[in-house]
Design a protein around this motif. Structure first.
Motif: not given
Length: 244
Positions: A180, A183, A187
């Motif tokens: 995570s 991720q 972004q």
């Protein structure tokens, strides 16, 4: 190589070579000493003379001292008052100037920085180990329930202190919910992985291995055995802001 303990039993003096400079550190039992990944991480940090540098989670001050030796103007923060005192002590010992403050993340720091270094806690600590350490020591290494809570929070606010060409250097450890974290990085940043290496886990991981094996089985962390030693991966990154 055997499993590693976090904290020292007694004060020590250690010497390091970072980017062609010798750094001598006085280390204390109440301050998190440099981990095995600090030296290879530091060798990839690009600092120019005159850069404004923020070292977040400075600990003993090793990276702040290195930045000052490169001719940068350096500010450092840590949530631990003992770490702030130790960082100032080590800057004086190495005959460089840094400004160090107690506070969460950027604390009282203002403005934009050319380089930000953030070596933040990413350990998942069993409850009994947190009790053994006590609040002051455990907060210096505890990354939250899934290990990445502090790093994720930091990555969300760091852009406020960056300009278009700022460089942000972080480590992402697999003894945390690193997927995570990856991720979120993808972004919000242009990311360059600058290295990767496997390191033995700390002694408390071996002592609580069933706890970590369960997290591993659930896909929340990644640990593995090599030559009978439990290890995790460390991924250093250089991050820049995405263009508008």
């Amino acid at each position: 190589m055997q499993t590693q303990n976090f904290f020292l039993d007694r004060p020590e003096m250690r010497d390091y070579q970072l980017q062609g400079h010798k750094i001598s550190l006085d280390l204390h039992p109440d301050v998190f000493p440099p981990s095995a990944f600090v030296v290879p991480f530091a060798q990839n940090i690009q600092i120019n003379p005159g850069d404004r540098v923020a070292d977040i989670g400075t600990g003993s001050g090793i990276l702040a001292v290195m930045a000052a030796q490169q001719g940068a103007e350096v500010w450092a923060t840590d949530t631990s008052e003992a770490s702030v005192r130790n960082a100032k002590e080590n800057a004086h010992k190495n005959q460089v100037d840094i400004q160090a403050f107690a506070g969460s993340f950027f604390g009282p720091l203002k403005g934009k920085f050319d380089v930000i270094i953030a070596n933040l806690p990413q350990e998942i600590l069993p409850e009994d180990y947190k009790l053994d350490l006590g609040d002051d020591l455990s907060q210096t290494i505890n990354g939250g329930k899934l290990g990445n809570e502090i790093l994720v929070e930091f990555l969300k606010i760091a852009p406020e202190y960056m300009h278009a060409t700022s460089k942000l250097y972080i480590n992402v450890g697999s003894l945390s919910d690193f997927k995570s974290t990856f991720q979120l990085i993808g972004q919000n940043y242009n990311a360059r992985m600058i290295n990767s290496y496997a390191l033995p886990n700390k002694a408390f991981v071996e002592k609580n291995i069933a706890f970590y094996q369960q997290l591993n089985a659930e896909g929340k962390i990644h640990i593995f055995q090599e030559d009978g030693i439990w290890k995790a991966m460390v991924y250093p990154f250089e991050l820049k802001l995405k263009s508008a």
